[in-house]
Design a protein around this motif. Sequence first.
Motif, mmCIF file in Angstrom:
data_model
loop_
_atom_site.group_PDB
_atom_site.id
_atom_site.type_symbol
_atom_site.label_atom_id
_atom_site.label_comp_id
_atom_site.label_asym_id
_atom_site.label_seq_id
_atom_site.Cartn_x
_atom_site.Cartn_y
_atom_site.Cartn_z
ATOM 1 N N GLY A 1 0.781 -1.233 0.000
ATOM 2 C CA GLY A 1 0.000 0.000 0.000
ATOM 3 C C GLY A 1 0.813 1.283 0.000
ATOM 4 O O GLY A 1 0.243 2.357 0.152
ATOM 5 N N ILE A 2 2.141 1.198 -0.127
ATOM 6 C CA ILE A 2 2.920 2.428 -0.201
ATOM 7 C C ILE A 2 3.342 2.667 -1.643
ATOM 8 O O ILE A 2 3.424 1.733 -2.443
ATOM 9 C CB ILE A 2 4.156 2.415 0.734
ATOM 10 C CG1 ILE A 2 5.166 1.350 0.314
ATOM 11 C CG2 ILE A 2 3.726 2.229 2.187
ATOM 12 C CD1 ILE A 2 6.483 1.458 1.053
ATOM 13 N N SER A 3 3.595 3.912 -1.938
ATOM 14 C CA SER A 3 3.974 4.257 -3.306
ATOM 15 C C SER A 3 5.373 3.744 -3.632
ATOM 16 O O SER A 3 6.181 3.485 -2.732
ATOM 17 C CB SER A 3 3.936 5.777 -3.490
ATOM 18 O OG SER A 3 4.979 6.379 -2.741
ATOM 19 N N LYS A 4 5.625 3.620 -4.922
ATOM 20 C CA LYS A 4 6.962 3.207 -5.364
ATOM 21 C C LYS A 4 8.001 4.235 -4.937
ATOM 22 O O LYS A 4 9.125 3.871 -4.579
ATOM 23 C CB LYS A 4 6.992 3.025 -6.877
ATOM 24 C CG LYS A 4 6.239 1.811 -7.345
ATOM 25 C CD LYS A 4 6.352 1.645 -8.848
ATOM 26 C CE LYS A 4 5.567 0.430 -9.304
ATOM 27 N NZ LYS A 4 5.679 0.215 -10.751
ATOM 28 N N ALA A 5 7.623 5.499 -4.971
ATOM 29 C CA ALA A 5 8.561 6.554 -4.575
ATOM 30 C C ALA A 5 8.928 6.427 -3.099
ATOM 31 O O ALA A 5 10.101 6.534 -2.722
ATOM 32 C CB ALA A 5 7.968 7.930 -4.862
ATOM 33 N N ALA B 1 8.737 3.692 -1.247
ATOM 34 C CA ALA B 1 9.518 2.459 -1.098
ATOM 35 C C ALA B 1 10.967 2.693 -1.509
ATOM 36 O O ALA B 1 11.888 2.215 -0.838
ATOM 37 C CB ALA B 1 8.898 1.343 -1.937
ATOM 38 N N ALA B 2 11.181 3.445 -2.583
ATOM 39 C CA ALA B 2 12.545 3.727 -3.044
ATOM 40 C C ALA B 2 13.315 4.546 -2.017
ATOM 41 O O ALA B 2 14.494 4.270 -1.747
ATOM 42 C CB ALA B 2 12.513 4.458 -4.381
ATOM 43 N N VAL B 3 12.664 5.539 -1.429
ATOM 44 C CA VAL B 3 13.337 6.366 -0.408
ATOM 45 C C VAL B 3 13.681 5.517 0.813
ATOM 46 O O VAL B 3 14.785 5.605 1.352
ATOM 47 C CB VAL B 3 12.463 7.580 -0.012
ATOM 48 C CG1 VAL B 3 13.019 8.286 1.212
ATOM 49 C CG2 VAL B 3 12.341 8.548 -1.180
ATOM 50 N N LEU B 4 12.761 4.668 1.235
ATOM 51 C CA LEU B 4 13.013 3.807 2.394
ATOM 52 C C LEU B 4 14.164 2.837 2.118
ATOM 53 O O LEU B 4 15.001 2.593 2.993
ATOM 54 C CB LEU B 4 11.743 3.062 2.792
ATOM 55 C CG LEU B 4 10.630 3.944 3.374
ATOM 56 C CD1 LEU B 4 9.321 3.170 3.431
ATOM 57 C CD2 LEU B 4 11.007 4.478 4.738
ATOM 58 N N LYS B 5 14.219 2.296 0.899
ATOM 59 C CA LYS B 5 15.334 1.413 0.531
ATOM 60 C C LYS B 5 16.650 2.176 0.540
ATOM 61 O O LYS B 5 17.685 1.647 0.967
ATOM 62 C CB LYS B 5 15.098 0.804 -0.853
ATOM 63 C CG LYS B 5 14.062 -0.279 -0.871
ATOM 64 C CD LYS B 5 13.857 -0.793 -2.288
ATOM 65 C CE LYS B 5 12.663 -1.714 -2.364
ATOM 66 N NZ LYS B 5 12.396 -2.129 -3.749
ATOM 67 N N ASN B 6 16.623 3.413 0.062
ATOM 68 C CA ASN B 6 17.846 4.223 0.067
ATOM 69 C C ASN B 6 18.309 4.518 1.484
ATOM 70 O O ASN B 6 19.511 4.508 1.772
ATOM 71 C CB ASN B 6 17.629 5.529 -0.701
ATOM 72 C CG ASN B 6 17.615 5.318 -2.197
ATOM 73 O OD1 ASN B 6 18.175 4.341 -2.697
ATOM 74 N ND2 ASN B 6 16.984 6.225 -2.911
ATOM 75 N N ILE B 7 17.382 4.773 2.382
ATOM 76 C CA ILE B 7 17.737 4.999 3.790
ATOM 77 C C ILE B 7 18.374 3.732 4.352
ATOM 78 O O ILE B 7 19.397 3.798 5.046
ATOM 79 C CB ILE B 7 16.508 5.432 4.611
ATOM 80 C CG1 ILE B 7 16.057 6.835 4.174
ATOM 81 C CG2 ILE B 7 16.812 5.394 6.114
ATOM 82 C CD1 ILE B 7 14.714 7.254 4.740
#
Length: 80
Positions: free
Chosen positions: A45-49, A51-57
């Motif tokens: 339910g989260i946006s791809k954007a 998810a990408a920021v969380l992966k980068n963190i």
Amino acid sequence: MVEGKPAGRGAPTSRAGNRTADQVINIAECRELADHYKGLSGASGISKARAAVLKNIARTFVGLAGQLDRLASLARNEQR
């Protein structure tokens, strides 16, 4: 720190929320936070954007853990 809440508020997810100004984060805490943010990135339910920021963190914390490990190794070698 809890996702969506300012630092220092709410229940901390690690010992990081209980530190004083002279304390620094350690390798285990970096890895714990990396796992936490990686887990958040896989939430439904989260946006791809987001998810990408969380992966980068998460990757940033993994990198910091590596740098802290290298620094500790250098410090040990310099004491010899």
